[in-house]
Design an enzyme around this catalytic site. Structure first.
Site, PDB file in Angstrom:
ATOM      1  N   GLY A 178       0.812  -1.220   0.000  1.00  0.00           N
ATOM      2  CA  GLY A 178       0.000   0.000   0.000  1.00  0.00           C
ATOM      3  C   GLY A 178       0.841   1.264   0.000  1.00  0.00           C
ATOM      4  O   GLY A 178       2.076   1.220   0.035  1.00  0.00           O
ATOM      5  N   ALA A 179       0.142   2.412  -0.015  1.00  0.00           N
ATOM      6  CA  ALA A 179       0.832   3.705  -0.040  1.00  0.00           C
ATOM      7  C   ALA A 179       1.720   3.855   1.190  1.00  0.00           C
ATOM      8  O   ALA A 179       2.880   4.268   1.096  1.00  0.00           O
ATOM      9  CB  ALA A 179      -0.196   4.841  -0.094  1.00  0.00           C
ATOM     10  N   ARG A 193      -3.926 -11.353  -3.112  1.00  0.00           N
ATOM     11  CA  ARG A 193      -3.705 -10.728  -4.424  1.00  0.00           C
ATOM     12  C   ARG A 193      -2.237 -10.452  -4.697  1.00  0.00           C
ATOM     13  O   ARG A 193      -1.801 -10.442  -5.840  1.00  0.00           O
ATOM     14  CB  ARG A 193      -4.464  -9.374  -4.499  1.00  0.00           C
ATOM     15  CG  ARG A 193      -5.962  -9.449  -4.474  1.00  0.00           C
ATOM     16  CD  ARG A 193      -6.566  -8.039  -4.508  1.00  0.00           C
ATOM     17  NE  ARG A 193      -6.377  -7.299  -3.243  1.00  0.00           N
ATOM     18  CZ  ARG A 193      -7.196  -7.368  -2.198  1.00  0.00           C
ATOM     19  NH1 ARG A 193      -8.262  -8.122  -2.267  1.00  0.00           N
ATOM     20  NH2 ARG A 193      -6.953  -6.682  -1.099  1.00  0.00           N
ATOM     21  N   ARG A 245      -7.371   2.884  18.233  1.00  0.00           N
ATOM     22  CA  ARG A 245      -6.840   4.167  18.739  1.00  0.00           C
ATOM     23  C   ARG A 245      -7.495   4.661  20.023  1.00  0.00           C
ATOM     24  O   ARG A 245      -6.834   5.231  20.880  1.00  0.00           O
ATOM     25  CB  ARG A 245      -6.983   5.251  17.667  1.00  0.00           C
ATOM     26  CG  ARG A 245      -6.021   5.087  16.515  1.00  0.00           C
ATOM     27  CD  ARG A 245      -6.217   6.220  15.544  1.00  0.00           C
ATOM     28  NE  ARG A 245      -5.525   5.964  14.297  1.00  0.00           N
ATOM     29  CZ  ARG A 245      -5.955   6.384  13.117  1.00  0.00           C
ATOM     30  NH1 ARG A 245      -7.084   7.091  13.024  1.00  0.00           N
ATOM     31  NH2 ARG A 245      -5.270   6.122  12.034  1.00  0.00           N
ATOM     32  N   CYS A 261      -3.710  10.804  10.479  1.00  0.00           N
ATOM     33  CA  CYS A 261      -2.695  11.685   9.877  1.00  0.00           C
ATOM     34  C   CYS A 261      -2.911  13.167  10.182  1.00  0.00           C
ATOM     35  O   CYS A 261      -1.966  13.879  10.560  1.00  0.00           O
ATOM     36  CB  CYS A 261      -2.634  11.452   8.372  1.00  0.00           C
ATOM     37  SG  CYS A 261      -4.237  11.376   7.581  1.00  0.00           S
ATOM     38  N   HIS A 264      -1.075  16.832   3.341  1.00  0.00           N
ATOM     39  CA  HIS A 264      -2.270  17.480   3.879  1.00  0.00           C
ATOM     40  C   HIS A 264      -1.922  18.901   4.329  1.00  0.00           C
ATOM     41  O   HIS A 264      -0.807  19.165   4.783  1.00  0.00           O
ATOM     42  CB  HIS A 264      -2.771  16.750   5.128  1.00  0.00           C
ATOM     43  CG  HIS A 264      -3.413  15.426   4.878  1.00  0.00           C
ATOM     44  ND1 HIS A 264      -3.692  14.926   3.633  1.00  0.00           N
ATOM     45  CD2 HIS A 264      -3.861  14.487   5.767  1.00  0.00           C
ATOM     46  CE1 HIS A 264      -4.268  13.735   3.753  1.00  0.00           C
ATOM     47  NE2 HIS A 264      -4.377  13.444   5.043  1.00  0.00           N
TER      48      HIS A 264
END
Ligand code: A2P
Length: 339
Positions: free
Chosen positions: A12-13, A39, A99, A128, A241
């Site tokens: 993933g990212a 996958r 969290r 984030c 962001h």
């Protein structure tokens, strides 16, 4: 001493950034395991010049692992975190699954590293936008307690994963060729557009992303009485962001004092050239470790108000870097299950 690490969600990212950071920060690795879904099983990713084969996660994945860096979504974390902890690993989880669990420390190493000592196997990496905001607000809060925070965010596609970043590029290219953009990963076209954050809506009119900023910031600061409100917006930026933050204190906080504090704050870089109207921008925050902060000014609507603007790499400090710093903290303080 060196440690056996597994990345869950390696493709993933955030996963690929974790891989990059383990290499560039020279984390003391004895072994590195790459885990993802069926996958990806059998595909490879490069690490220190070698091709590492990705494995589909299973209950055999976590034997002989000291640290799991999980970034494969909340459902995957809920399924596998307990298994990994039972096998002796400490899980640093990037999802929102744990969290707000009182048994799970929620850590920004520059803010509340001491909370790591309380862990029972799982440590959560905050949202984030929350991480980026706490880096700028905590150093000020140490000098004069902040009583209220009003935040507006301008969030990049990366927060929705690698596929969302790809989708924005494809949509942009389609629009430039006179075609209709197609939205499959994100709910609406993001290229040349923006929309209020697509996390699930709650019955009080705040989306979950906005409530994460409220609840997680209070938990990280260890202060339940700070009043916080946020409006989160997705913008067609790829990976950093931005946030407009209004702070309120009991007494005035001079912008010059705030500037002096933030120019020495860990993880923060002051970026301001008032003559040129030059302030933090997502393209300049992308790929950087520091959160860029600037445009610090007196709120003309309130004598005890302060305005600031920040940009931070969502994938890096907003996710992967913070997780690696937590791993480094566990190593430094000798807080791993296997000692
Ligand atoms: P895969 O590439 O095999 O689907 P992003 O946040 O960029 O969307 O990435 C999500 C990461 O989480 C990817 O590495 C993805 O692997 C992984 N992932 C998603 N679902 C699962 C699952 N059920 N089990 C293991 N890994 C998963």
């Amino acid at each position: 001493k060196s440690y056996r690490v597994a990345i869950l969600g390696a493709t993933g990212a955030v996963g690929t950034e974790l891989l990059e950071l383990l290499e560039s920060r020279n984390f003391p690795l004895a072994d590195l395991k790459l885990l993802a879904s069926e996958r990806s099983a059998g595909k490879t990713l490069k690490f220190k010049g070698e091709n590492l084969v990705i494995e589909a996660v299973s209950d055999r994945s976590f034997a002989n692992v000291d640290i799991v860096l999980a970034s494969a979504g909340g459902g995957t974390s809920k399924t596998w975190a307990g298994v990994a902890v039972d096998k002796g690993a400490v899980v640093i989880d990037n999802s929102s699954a744990f969290r707000m669990n009182p048994d799970v420390p929620l850590i920004v190493p520059e803010v509340n590293p001491q909370a790591a000592a309380e862990h029972k196997g799982i440590i959560a990496n905050p949202n984030c936008t929350t991480i980026l905001m706490t880096l700028a607000v905590w150093p000020l809060h140490q000098v004069k307690p902040v009583t209220r925070i009003v935040a507006a965010t301008y969030q990049s596609a990366s927060g929705a994963g690698a596929k969302a970043m790809e989708e924005v590029k494809i949509q942009s290219s389609a629009i430039l060729q006179g075609q209709q953009p197609v939205a499959e990963v994100l709910p609406y076209p993001l290229a040349f557009n923006l929309f209020p954050h697509n996390s699930p809506m709650t019955d009080i009119g705040y989306c979950e992303e906005e409530l994460k900023m409220v609840n997680e910031t209070r938990k990280i600061f260890g202060s339940q009485d700070i009043r916080i409100t946020a409006t989160c917006v997705r913008v067609p930026v790829l990976r950093a962001h931005s946030e407009a933050i209004n702070l309120e204190f009991d007494t005035p906080f001079s912008p010059d004092e705030a500037r002096a504090i933030l120019s020495n704050a860990p993880g923060v870089k002051l970026v301001e050239d008032w003559q040129k109207n030059y302030f933090p921008m997502p393209i300049e925050a992308s790929g950087k470790d520091e959160v860029l902060v600037g445009r610090i000014r007196q709120d003309i609507s309130h004598p005890c108000g302060l305005e600031l603007w920040l940009c931070g790499d969502q994938i890096r400090k907003g996710a992967a870097l913070n997780a690696i710093q937590i791993a480094e903290l566990l190593v430094e303080k000798n807080l791993l299950q296997n000692g």
